[in-house]
Design a protein around this motif. Structure first.
Motif, mmCIF file in Angstrom:
data_model
loop_
_atom_site.group_PDB
_atom_site.id
_atom_site.type_symbol
_atom_site.label_atom_id
_atom_site.label_comp_id
_atom_site.label_asym_id
_atom_site.label_seq_id
_atom_site.Cartn_x
_atom_site.Cartn_y
_atom_site.Cartn_z
ATOM 1 N N GLU A 177 42.966 23.703 66.625
ATOM 2 C CA GLU A 177 42.094 24.104 65.240
ATOM 3 C C GLU A 177 40.984 24.928 65.392
ATOM 4 N N ARG A 178 40.239 24.685 66.730
ATOM 5 C CA ARG A 178 38.379 25.141 66.504
ATOM 6 C C ARG A 178 39.012 26.008 67.501
ATOM 7 N N HIS A 179 39.979 26.146 68.413
ATOM 8 C CA HIS A 179 40.097 26.977 69.588
ATOM 9 C C HIS A 179 40.831 28.329 67.999
ATOM 10 N N ALA A 180 41.415 28.124 67.466
ATOM 11 C CA ALA A 180 42.265 29.103 67.047
ATOM 12 C C ALA A 180 41.404 30.082 65.957
ATOM 13 N N ARG A 181 39.925 29.323 65.851
ATOM 14 C CA ARG A 181 39.029 29.774 64.811
ATOM 15 C C ARG A 181 38.160 30.690 65.769
ATOM 16 N N HIS A 182 37.446 29.388 66.999
ATOM 17 C CA HIS A 182 35.831 29.949 67.476
ATOM 18 C C HIS A 182 36.944 30.689 68.915
ATOM 19 N N LYS A 183 38.067 30.571 69.794
ATOM 20 C CA LYS A 183 38.347 30.857 70.542
ATOM 21 C C LYS A 183 37.284 30.359 71.736
ATOM 22 N N LEU A 184 37.775 28.586 71.911
ATOM 23 C CA LEU A 184 36.384 28.594 72.906
ATOM 24 C C LEU A 184 36.708 28.440 74.536
ATOM 25 N N VAL A 185 38.036 29.258 75.237
ATOM 26 C CA VAL A 185 37.418 29.992 76.683
ATOM 27 C C VAL A 185 38.336 31.397 76.280
ATOM 28 N N ASP A 186 38.175 32.629 77.181
ATOM 29 C CA ASP A 186 38.737 33.410 76.739
ATOM 30 C C ASP A 186 40.169 33.571 77.724
ATOM 31 N N GLY A 187 40.847 32.282 78.069
ATOM 32 C CA GLY A 187 41.994 32.539 78.866
ATOM 33 C C GLY A 187 42.886 31.883 77.665
ATOM 34 N N VAL A 188 44.372 31.299 78.181
ATOM 35 C CA VAL A 188 44.593 29.681 77.483
ATOM 36 C C VAL A 188 44.036 28.186 77.519
ATOM 37 N N ALA A 189 43.913 28.496 76.616
ATOM 38 C CA ALA A 189 42.964 26.439 76.686
ATOM 39 C C ALA A 189 44.122 25.390 76.972
ATOM 40 N N GLN A 190 43.980 25.195 77.414
ATOM 41 C CA GLN A 190 45.063 23.715 77.868
ATOM 42 C C GLN A 190 44.090 22.863 78.151
ATOM 43 N N ILE A 191 44.705 22.170 77.137
ATOM 44 C CA ILE A 191 44.463 21.217 76.033
ATOM 45 C C ILE A 191 44.595 20.203 76.154
ATOM 46 N N GLY A 299 31.166 37.442 71.257
ATOM 47 C CA GLY A 299 30.421 37.455 72.044
ATOM 48 C C GLY A 299 31.839 36.826 73.937
ATOM 49 N N ALA A 300 32.160 36.712 74.552
ATOM 50 C CA ALA A 300 32.574 36.271 75.367
ATOM 51 C C ALA A 300 33.051 35.277 75.884
ATOM 52 N N GLY A 301 31.385 34.293 75.744
ATOM 53 C CA GLY A 301 31.248 33.216 76.555
ATOM 54 C C GLY A 301 30.811 32.673 77.741
ATOM 55 N N SER A 302 30.201 31.883 78.829
ATOM 56 C CA SER A 302 29.150 32.233 79.362
ATOM 57 C C SER A 302 30.448 31.096 80.316
ATOM 58 N N ARG A 303 30.413 31.380 81.315
ATOM 59 C CA ARG A 303 31.273 30.746 82.744
ATOM 60 C C ARG A 303 30.243 29.336 82.933
ATOM 61 N N GLY A 304 31.003 28.142 83.431
ATOM 62 C CA GLY A 304 29.844 27.038 83.596
ATOM 63 C C GLY A 304 29.947 26.886 84.850
ATOM 64 N N VAL A 305 29.122 26.713 85.429
ATOM 65 C CA VAL A 305 28.725 26.240 86.735
ATOM 66 C C VAL A 305 28.844 25.099 87.392
ATOM 67 N N LEU A 306 29.989 25.004 88.408
ATOM 68 C CA LEU A 306 30.520 23.827 88.733
ATOM 69 C C LEU A 306 29.842 22.933 90.248
ATOM 70 N N GLU A 307 29.152 21.942 90.138
ATOM 71 C CA GLU A 307 28.634 21.731 90.928
ATOM 72 C C GLU A 307 29.484 20.484 91.387
ATOM 73 N N VAL A 308 29.127 20.442 92.701
ATOM 74 C CA VAL A 308 30.746 19.771 93.441
ATOM 75 C C VAL A 308 30.444 19.222 94.900
ATOM 76 N N ARG A 309 30.861 18.007 94.689
ATOM 77 C CA ARG A 309 30.656 17.515 95.996
ATOM 78 C C ARG A 309 31.721 16.512 96.874
ATOM 79 N N CYS A 310 32.310 16.740 97.715
ATOM 80 C CA CYS A 310 33.116 16.440 98.286
ATOM 81 C C CYS A 310 33.240 14.832 99.367
ATOM 82 N N HIS A 311 34.527 14.323 98.696
ATOM 83 C CA HIS A 311 34.089 12.743 99.332
ATOM 84 C C HIS A 311 34.578 12.844 100.878
ATOM 85 N N GLU A 312 35.774 11.760 100.657
ATOM 86 C CA GLU A 312 36.323 10.913 102.846
ATOM 87 C C GLU A 312 36.039 12.036 103.242
#
Length: 363
Positions: A177-191, A299-312
């Motif tokens: 419902e929020r995505h329909a009103r506010h467009k939570l992402v600029d593409g397809v919303a995978q919820i 606005g078109a939103g802001s992209r999220g920066v990903l802090e990534v650490r690989c494991h084994e």
């Protein structure tokens, strides 16, 4: 106006300070209050400890420090916290939470982007970053620099705390419902138990997709903004194949493919994806304030920066691969001030971006 169920907004946090529910020595400053959280300040002493720990039921952090302390460091005038070491720092703030109000902490965005593992611990705590309703007592930050040694001083703000009254998490139906009103992402919303987000390894311009922390660097003074040359601390990652291979133990700064929007009546927390999806961890600083990526003019939103650490094991990460999800929470009320609206919001409208301590990358 501020008595609703959900994450408490800035005006409710001000009320808590006035009532003594939140207190500090010295007194809490106005600019510590964010739209839906409070910045926490380092005290004047760091305890170098043998290992990370939780106080545990019936025990205090001070008592556990007697067991694990190796030495202590005064932070007055600045002191270096060394890469790979574990420190516990008493904070200037303390809590006297009423029943029904729980607290949750996260590292601040700039802290996470430096691979500076920072977690909140409390007396009798059995979890990091989680404080049960009714807790009264001091707060401590556990700090473990992972990639860079850092220079810190009393009053620096590495983590933040937010407060919830009751159940705040939005269901998938409410998210739709929020995505329909506010467009939570600029593409397809995978919820599915939150809003899925993926990694961008095919930039619209050029072939720069991220950065990898260099293993042997100088100290970073956390008070220095826009000061350091990224080339001395980071290795740029280029690819035209839409994929990269993550090396075990390495730390990366990447960016989400989706532009994210947090409406004024919501907050969000970045949660890791299923462990079965890969041998890596995404995010250290995972809290998105109300108004992140929001523009009243559209606005078109802001992209999220990903802090990534690989494991084994080395792991192939490909463009568009789902790496996490945003868990949206309702606000108890819309904050008086939103993220990016007249406050010091360093990452509004961001794309791929290092922490604020580094000079802007040209090109």
């Amino acid at each position: 106006m501020t008595s609703g169920i959900g994450v408490l907004p800035s005006q409710r946090i001000e009320q808590m300070i006035g009532a003594g529910t939140l207190a500090g020595t010295p007194a809490i400053l106005t600019d510590q209050i964010q739209p839906a959280s409070l910045d926490l300040r380092l005290g004047d002493t760091a305890y170098r400890v043998r290992a990370s720990f939780l106080a545990g039921e019936g025990r205090t952090v001070a008592g556990r420090l007697d067991e694990f302390e190796m030495h202590r460091i005064r932070l007055d005038g600045g002191a270096v916290l060394e890469k790979g070491a574990v420190y516990v720092v008493p904070l200037m703030e303390r809590l006297a939470l009423p029943e029904g109000i729980q607290a949750v902490a996260n590292a601040k965005s700039s802290t996470g982007r430096l691979d500076l593992l920072t977690r909140l611990i409390t007396d009798e705590g059995v979890e990091f970053d989680r404080i049960a309703p009714g807790y009264t007592g001091p707060l401590y930050a556990e700090i473990c620099p992972q990639s860079f040694s850092v220079l810190v001083r009393p009053g620096m703000r590495l983590n933040q705390i937010r407060f919830r009254d009751g159940q705040a998490v939005l269901t998938d139906d409410e998210l739709q419902e929020r995505h329909a009103r506010h467009k939570l992402v600029d593409g397809v919303a995978q919820i599915d138990h939150g809003l899925a987000f993926s990694v961008d390894l095919k930039p619209r311009a050029g072939d720069l997709v991220g950065y990898r922390a260099k293993p042997h660097t100088g100290v970073i003074d956390l008070d220095r903004i826009g000061h350091y040359d990224p080339a001395e601390y980071w290795e740029p990652i280029h690819t035209d194949e839409g994929r990269i291979i993550l090396d075990p133990g390495a730390f990366y700064i990447l960016v989400s493919r989706e532009a994210v929007h947090i409406p004024p009546d919501c907050a969000a927390e970045m949660a890791p994806y299923l462990a079965m999806a890969g041998e890596f961890r995404v995010h250290y600083a995972g809290f998105f304030d109300p108004g992140f990526g929001h523009d009243a003019a559209g606005g078109a939103g802001s992209r999220g920066v990903l802090e990534v650490r690989c494991h084994e094991a080395p792991f192939v990460l490909e463009h568009g691969q789902v790496v996490g999800r945003l868990v949206y929470e309702r606000m108890a009320a819309v904050p008086d001030t939103l993220y990016g609206a007249g406050i010091k919001s360093n990452y509004q409208g961001q794309g791929l971006k290092l922490s604020k301590h580094f000079k802007a990358v040209s090109g």
